[in-house]
Scaffold this motif. Structure first.
Motif, mmCIF file in Angstrom:
data_model
loop_
_atom_site.group_PDB
_atom_site.id
_atom_site.type_symbol
_atom_site.label_atom_id
_atom_site.label_comp_id
_atom_site.label_asym_id
_atom_site.label_seq_id
_atom_site.Cartn_x
_atom_site.Cartn_y
_atom_site.Cartn_z
ATOM 1 N N GLY A 1 -35.141 -4.952 -12.338
ATOM 2 C CA GLY A 1 -35.702 -4.389 -13.558
ATOM 3 C C GLY A 1 -35.219 -5.052 -14.835
ATOM 4 N N CYS A 2 -34.144 -5.857 -14.750
ATOM 5 C CA CYS A 2 -33.596 -6.514 -15.946
ATOM 6 C C CYS A 2 -34.457 -7.719 -16.300
ATOM 7 N N ARG A 3 -35.412 -7.499 -17.204
ATOM 8 C CA ARG A 3 -36.325 -8.564 -17.617
ATOM 9 C C ARG A 3 -36.302 -8.762 -19.130
ATOM 10 N N GLY A 4 -35.241 -8.260 -19.758
ATOM 11 C CA GLY A 4 -35.101 -8.448 -21.189
ATOM 12 C C GLY A 4 -36.055 -7.641 -22.025
ATOM 13 N N VAL A 5 -36.624 -6.567 -21.464
ATOM 14 C CA VAL A 5 -37.646 -5.777 -22.164
ATOM 15 C C VAL A 5 -37.074 -4.461 -22.678
ATOM 16 N N PRO B 1 -33.593 -1.616 -22.849
ATOM 17 C CA PRO B 1 -32.129 -1.585 -22.761
ATOM 18 C C PRO B 1 -31.662 -1.211 -21.361
ATOM 19 N N LEU B 2 -30.484 -1.668 -21.021
ATOM 20 C CA LEU B 2 -29.899 -1.382 -19.714
ATOM 21 C C LEU B 2 -29.795 0.126 -19.484
ATOM 22 N N ALA B 3 -29.431 0.860 -20.515
ATOM 23 C CA ALA B 3 -29.281 2.313 -20.359
ATOM 24 C C ALA B 3 -30.577 2.967 -19.910
ATOM 25 N N ALA B 4 -31.718 2.486 -20.423
ATOM 26 C CA ALA B 4 -33.009 3.054 -20.038
ATOM 27 C C ALA B 4 -33.306 2.780 -18.565
ATOM 28 N N LEU B 5 -32.978 1.577 -18.099
ATOM 29 C CA LEU B 5 -33.193 1.254 -16.681
ATOM 30 C C LEU B 5 -32.321 2.140 -15.793
ATOM 31 N N ILE B 6 -31.081 2.325 -16.183
ATOM 32 C CA ILE B 6 -30.179 3.164 -15.399
ATOM 33 C C ILE B 6 -30.681 4.600 -15.378
ATOM 34 N N SER B 7 -31.220 5.071 -16.502
ATOM 35 C CA SER B 7 -31.744 6.441 -16.554
ATOM 36 C C SER B 7 -32.911 6.613 -15.592
ATOM 37 N N LEU B 8 -33.813 5.626 -15.549
ATOM 38 C CA LEU B 8 -34.946 5.689 -14.625
ATOM 39 C C LEU B 8 -34.470 5.722 -13.175
ATOM 40 N N LEU B 9 -33.507 4.879 -12.836
ATOM 41 C CA LEU B 9 -32.984 4.839 -11.470
ATOM 42 C C LEU B 9 -32.255 6.139 -11.135
ATOM 43 N N ALA B 10 -31.542 6.686 -12.099
ATOM 44 C CA ALA B 10 -30.831 7.947 -11.861
ATOM 45 C C ALA B 10 -31.810 9.069 -11.564
ATOM 46 N N ASP B 11 -32.918 9.134 -12.313
ATOM 47 C CA ASP B 11 -33.933 10.157 -12.051
ATOM 48 C C ASP B 11 -34.503 10.001 -10.652
ATOM 49 N N PHE B 12 -34.776 8.749 -10.265
ATOM 50 C CA PHE B 12 -35.371 8.501 -8.952
ATOM 51 C C PHE B 12 -34.435 8.931 -7.823
ATOM 52 N N HIS B 13 -33.129 8.697 -7.993
ATOM 53 C CA HIS B 13 -32.163 9.010 -6.932
ATOM 54 C C HIS B 13 -31.533 10.391 -7.093
ATOM 55 N N GLY B 14 -31.918 11.098 -8.157
ATOM 56 C CA GLY B 14 -31.420 12.449 -8.336
ATOM 57 C C GLY B 14 -29.949 12.527 -8.685
ATOM 58 N N VAL B 15 -29.472 11.586 -9.507
ATOM 59 C CA VAL B 15 -28.071 11.609 -9.935
ATOM 60 C C VAL B 15 -28.024 11.593 -11.452
ATOM 61 N N ALA B 16 -26.864 11.907 -12.005
ATOM 62 C CA ALA B 16 -26.705 11.918 -13.454
ATOM 63 C C ALA B 16 -26.659 10.485 -13.980
ATOM 64 N N GLY C 1 -22.960 -15.314 -14.313
ATOM 65 C CA GLY C 1 -24.182 -15.933 -14.807
ATOM 66 C C GLY C 1 -25.431 -15.423 -14.135
ATOM 67 N N ILE C 2 -25.331 -14.301 -13.439
ATOM 68 C CA ILE C 2 -26.485 -13.704 -12.771
ATOM 69 C C ILE C 2 -27.281 -12.846 -13.747
ATOM 70 N N LEU C 3 -26.586 -12.228 -14.670
ATOM 71 C CA LEU C 3 -27.214 -11.479 -15.756
ATOM 72 C C LEU C 3 -26.824 -12.114 -17.096
ATOM 73 N N TYR C 4 -27.729 -12.041 -18.058
ATOM 74 C CA TYR C 4 -27.396 -12.540 -19.391
ATOM 75 C C TYR C 4 -28.142 -11.689 -20.430
ATOM 76 N N ARG C 5 -27.615 -11.697 -21.655
ATOM 77 C CA ARG C 5 -28.227 -10.924 -22.727
ATOM 78 C C ARG C 5 -29.456 -11.657 -23.231
ATOM 79 N N ALA C 6 -30.580 -10.951 -23.278
ATOM 80 C CA ALA C 6 -31.835 -11.572 -23.673
ATOM 81 C C ALA C 6 -32.128 -11.410 -25.143
ATOM 82 N N ASP C 7 -31.480 -10.449 -25.813
ATOM 83 C CA ASP C 7 -31.790 -10.219 -27.234
ATOM 84 C C ASP C 7 -30.643 -10.658 -28.144
#
Length: 500
Positions: free
Chosen positions: A454-458, A460-475, A494-500
């Protein structure tokens, strides 16, 4: 007083002009030999190249003779050498110790060969190696371009530097590469013959280096540099100095220890040092213990990469075969060497590279020590520079900063491992790998795999984590806390980098 080869600057100039006039360059040699023979020669198979030189047409005769003379160790007639190098006569070549008389003609004393890089095509002067001449090499033998020197040259950061030090220059190959991006170069060696040949290498290529004789940092006492590069005589041994190019005269790994412990005193703030080193290992499960103690004492940022952990027999075999000694002499030397390792409790020798950086600001040093042995994951200058940039990014950005950032995933491969079971293939592990990145491998689970996808520079990381948390039923907070160590590791690799 010994007289060393190529002590006449005028002769060196004429020799260089003659070699270039004959087309003695990387491209010229490759064109004459062809792809197959050229590849074979690089791999150490010489006879296809010899065959091609004997088939050369008339206008290639000069170049063919020079290839046989300097690269293949062949004996040539004086007339053929005179025709190949009309700019210098044969007597001058003999006087300047470029060639020597032998049965049937003359043969090369020196190895003079083209060496190509991104910045140009150069000529490098060294001694003919053991495979080209009978008997063992001389005590003051000057090693040519080899695997170690090329791995170091590949690892050096090639951004512009003001001042540079090549400590233990040998034939000058590191100084040659540094000349493309450094304003001033000091090159040192304990071997006067090496300094003479390095001076010839510099002059043949139009460079002016400050060449100094002495051990370690003695020749540059009080000086500091923006870049230090060293391929020292790091071989771990008894302290005997049988051959200057490999033996420091110090017992064990003391040359590596002293070099590491002193290097920070000669770096400018923000300066880089990149060296090859060997270190003694007495417990393979704690291979890093010794080198870690040296590096952490410097106060420098450091990236230590062990490329190989050699057992004593493999290590000794490598070096006793390198000098061209007889089978009997090599066997006796090897036995004494192994006896010493056994008496010292040495079970292995670590071999690798270290990249240092002197912090500009006052802060704790950032030290990473790891083993990276896979082929295709060698340290390069680009990766070394990127490594420190990523470490800086991680240091100045908190977890909250990262959660607010838009991150992108580098081009990576997802590799899974599975075992057959009653219900088909059962996945037992997975990892993502950044091709070409040294140690750029990160174990992943289902959640982290989805997060990286999901990390495509579009968003924030927090939003992606929130979506995954909802899907897996965790906080979301709990998932973020669990994921951040892996996120930081992915950025560091070097697997992840800041896009903005």
């Amino acid at each position: 007083m010994n007289r060393y080869p190529l002590d006449s600057p005028e002769f060196v100039d004429a020799l260089g002009a003659g070699l270039r006039a004959a087309g003695y360059s990387s491209d010229g040699i490759d064109a004459l030999l062809g792809d197959d023979a050229s590849r074979a020669l690089v791999s150490g198979v010489w006879w296809p190249a010899l065959r091609q030189t004997r088939r050369a047409v008339a206008d290639q005769a000069r170049l063919a003779t020079l290839i046989r003379l300097f690269l293949l160790g062949a004996t040539e007639t004086s007339d053929d050498v005179a025709a190949a190098l009309p700019e210098v006569d044969v007597e001058a070549l003999l006087d300047q110790q470029v060639i020597e008389s032998t049965e049937g003609g003359v043969r090369a004393v020196l190895d003079i060969r083209p060496h190509g890089s991104d910045s140009g095509d150069y000529l490098v002067v060294a001694d003919q190696d053991a495979s080209m001449r009978p008997g063992p090499v001389a005590y003051d033998h000057v090693l040519g371009i080899g695997g170690a020197s090329m791995s170091l040259a590949q690892a050096v950061i090639r951004t512009p530097f003001g001042s540079a030090l090549d400590l233990g220059t040998g034939c000058g190959v590191q100084a040659l590469h540094m000349s493309s991006h450094c304003d001033r170069i000091v090159a040192t060696d304990t071997n006067e013959r090496a300094l003479a040949l390095a001076a010839a290498t510099a002059r043949l290529n139009g460079f002016d280096w400050d060449l100094r004789n002495g051990s370690l940092f003695d020749p540059v006492a009080g000086d500091t540099f923006d870049l230090i590069v060293s391929n020292p005589p790091f071989v771990v041994g008894t302290g005997a100095q049988d051959y200057i190019y490999r033996d420091s005269g110090m017992a064990g790994d003391d040359i590596s220890r002293q070099l590491i412990e002193q290097i920070g005193d000669h770096l400018n703030p923000g300066g880089i040092a990149q060296i090859l080193a060997n270190w003694v290992v007495r417990d393979v499960d704690a291979w890093d213990e010794r080198v870690r103690s040296w590096v952490e004492s410097t106060g420098l940022d450091a990236w230590v990469v062990q490329r190989e952990l050699a057992d004593p027999i493999s290590y000794v075999s490598l070096w006793v075969s390198d000098a061209g000694e007889s089978v009997v002499d090599a066997a006796e030397r090897g036995a004494r060497w192994l006896d010493w390792f056994e008496a010292e409790g040495i079970v292995a020798i670590g071999m690798g590279s270290i990249t240092f950086r002197k912090p500009i600001e006052s802060r704790p040093a950032d030290v990473v020590i790891e083993e990276i042995t896979a082929a295709g994951q060698e340290v390069t200058g680009f990766e070394a520079q990127a490594f420190f940039a990523r470490r800086d990014f991680l240091r100045i950005n908190s977890d909250a900063d990262l959660l607010a950032a838009r991150l992108s995933t580098s081009p990576v491969f997802l590799e899974t491992q599975a075992l057959p079971g009653d219900e088909g293939w059962q996945q037992v592990g997975a990892a993502v790998t950044r091709p070409g990145g040294p140690g750029a491998v990160l174990p992943v689970d289902e959640v982290l795999t989805s997060l990286l996808a999901g990390c495509r520079g579009v968003v924030p990381l927090a939003a992606l984590i929130s979506l995954l948390a909802d899907f897996h039923g965790v906080a979301p907070e709990a998932l973020a806390e669990a994921a951040m160590p892996s996120i930081r590791e992915a950025i560091g690799r070097g697997i992840l980098y800041r896009a903005d």
